[in-house]
Motif scaffolding. Sequence first.
Motif, PDB file in Angstrom:
ATOM      1  N   UNK A  35       7.840   3.896  -2.658  1.00 26.34           N
ATOM      2  CA  UNK A  35       7.641   2.888  -1.627  1.00 26.34           C
ATOM      3  C   UNK A  35       8.875   1.990  -1.507  1.00 26.34           C
ATOM      4  N   UNK A  36       9.041   1.420  -0.325  1.00 27.74           N
ATOM      5  CA  UNK A  36      10.147   0.500  -0.063  1.00 27.74           C
ATOM      6  C   UNK A  36       9.701  -0.944  -0.194  1.00 27.74           C
ATOM      7  N   UNK A  37       8.706  -1.341   0.600  1.00 34.24           N
ATOM      8  CA  UNK A  37       8.175  -2.702   0.545  1.00 34.24           C
ATOM      9  C   UNK A  37       6.706  -2.660   0.135  1.00 34.24           C
ATOM     10  N   UNK A  38       6.302  -3.738  -0.587  1.00 34.35           N
ATOM     11  CA  UNK A  38       4.890  -3.952  -0.853  1.00 34.35           C
ATOM     12  C   UNK A  38       4.629  -5.446  -0.702  1.00 34.35           C
ATOM     13  N   UNK A  39       3.562  -5.795   0.015  1.00 34.62           N
ATOM     14  CA  UNK A  39       3.304  -7.200   0.333  1.00 34.62           C
ATOM     15  C   UNK A  39       1.815  -7.493   0.242  1.00 34.62           C
ATOM     16  N   UNK A  40       1.513  -8.814   0.058  1.00 39.52           N
ATOM     17  CA  UNK A  40       0.125  -9.282   0.012  1.00 39.52           C
ATOM     18  C   UNK A  40      -0.062 -10.311   1.119  1.00 39.52           C
ATOM     19  N   UNK A  41      -1.206 -10.193   1.829  1.00 36.83           N
ATOM     20  CA  UNK A  41      -1.555 -11.127   2.898  1.00 36.83           C
ATOM     21  C   UNK A  41      -2.922 -11.725   2.598  1.00 36.83           C
ATOM     22  N   UNK A  42      -3.106 -12.979   3.037  1.00 34.83           N
ATOM     23  CA  UNK A  42      -4.462 -13.515   3.120  1.00 34.83           C
ATOM     24  C   UNK A  42      -5.138 -12.904   4.341  1.00 34.83           C
ATOM     25  N   UNK A  43      -6.356 -12.454   4.162  1.00 26.73           N
ATOM     26  CA  UNK A  43      -7.061 -11.833   5.288  1.00 26.73           C
ATOM     27  C   UNK A  43      -7.151 -12.791   6.472  1.00 26.73           C
ATOM     28  N   UNK A  73      -5.144  -8.593   1.625  1.00 26.40           N
ATOM     29  CA  UNK A  73      -4.696  -7.302   2.164  1.00 26.40           C
ATOM     30  C   UNK A  73      -3.389  -6.939   1.475  1.00 26.40           C
ATOM     31  N   UNK A  74      -3.338  -5.727   0.950  1.00 24.17           N
ATOM     32  CA  UNK A  74      -2.096  -5.190   0.381  1.00 24.17           C
ATOM     33  C   UNK A  74      -1.541  -4.158   1.363  1.00 24.17           C
ATOM     34  N   UNK A  75      -0.257  -4.296   1.631  1.00 29.43           N
ATOM     35  CA  UNK A  75       0.424  -3.360   2.540  1.00 29.43           C
ATOM     36  C   UNK A  75       1.688  -2.854   1.856  1.00 29.43           C
ATOM     37  N   UNK A  76       1.899  -1.531   1.925  1.00 25.04           N
ATOM     38  CA  UNK A  76       3.181  -1.014   1.437  1.00 25.04           C
ATOM     39  C   UNK A  76       3.730   0.025   2.424  1.00 25.04           C
TER      40      UNK A  76
END
Length: 278
Positions: free
Chosen positions: A152-160, A216-219
């Motif tokens: 993976x290149x990026x991994x990020x966390x968001x508040x829903x 939310x986790x996004x990669x």
Amino acid sequence: MNNCEIVKDLLPMYIDGLCSETSNKLVEQHLSTCTQCKQIYEQMLNEFEVEQIGLNTIAIQQKQPFEKLNHIFKSYRGFSKMLEWLTVLAVVIMIILIGKGFIDTQGLAANIKHQENIEQEQQNIMNAAFENFATDGASGLEKVSTDYQNRIKYIAVFNTADVEPLAKDYDKPKAIYPLPYERAKVIYESGQLITDNITPSDYDIGTMVMEKDGYIVQFEYARHYLHEVERAFQTKHYSPTTLQLWIPALIAMIVSLCSFFLYRKIKDTNRKVQKLIS
């Protein structure tokens, strides 16, 4: 008994060519001198010729159906030969398609196994991200980013609450067009915290998202690994079933069997017709 009576008795056999040489000479000598017997002979000869013509006509009429039958038999024999070659060709094609079916089935099995591995890997990344985030907070993504930096290149966390609501089926990893990174709580790349603005990828299949417990986790996959993800996506959504792979071989098998049984039937019929004609 005079010569006339003798000759009259001999005339039928004389006309049929059944008399001996001596009898023939006797008849011929008598006919050369006896006008009455000669007239009887000519009358009998005419009747014999008429009878022969009638018999020949009957024979010809009886023969005509067999001549037509013989013509049909020759046509069937030619068709039978052609059908024989078509049967051989159908069997060859069937064998080729069966071989292709085995190869394609093995390929499909390998693709399905690859797809399952990719999906399991996606789930593992998400599980690790949520577990680390739950124990270590936003910085917990650093270890996940480091462990999977070759994937993976990026991994990020968001508040829903900070992003548009996702569908209900995002409780498992799912491909999506990337969420805007400026709304992320934290972003990591190869174990490094990213604070600069990031332009998200425009390739939705290469970005995975999962929602859990209000986060939310996004990669995003690394570019060099996208072809593996694309392969798994194509397998899941567009690969044929095993039955579809075998349909050409099954059709070829049915055609081969039908062609073979039709060939055997015609050949048996030809044998019976040939025997009848003979």
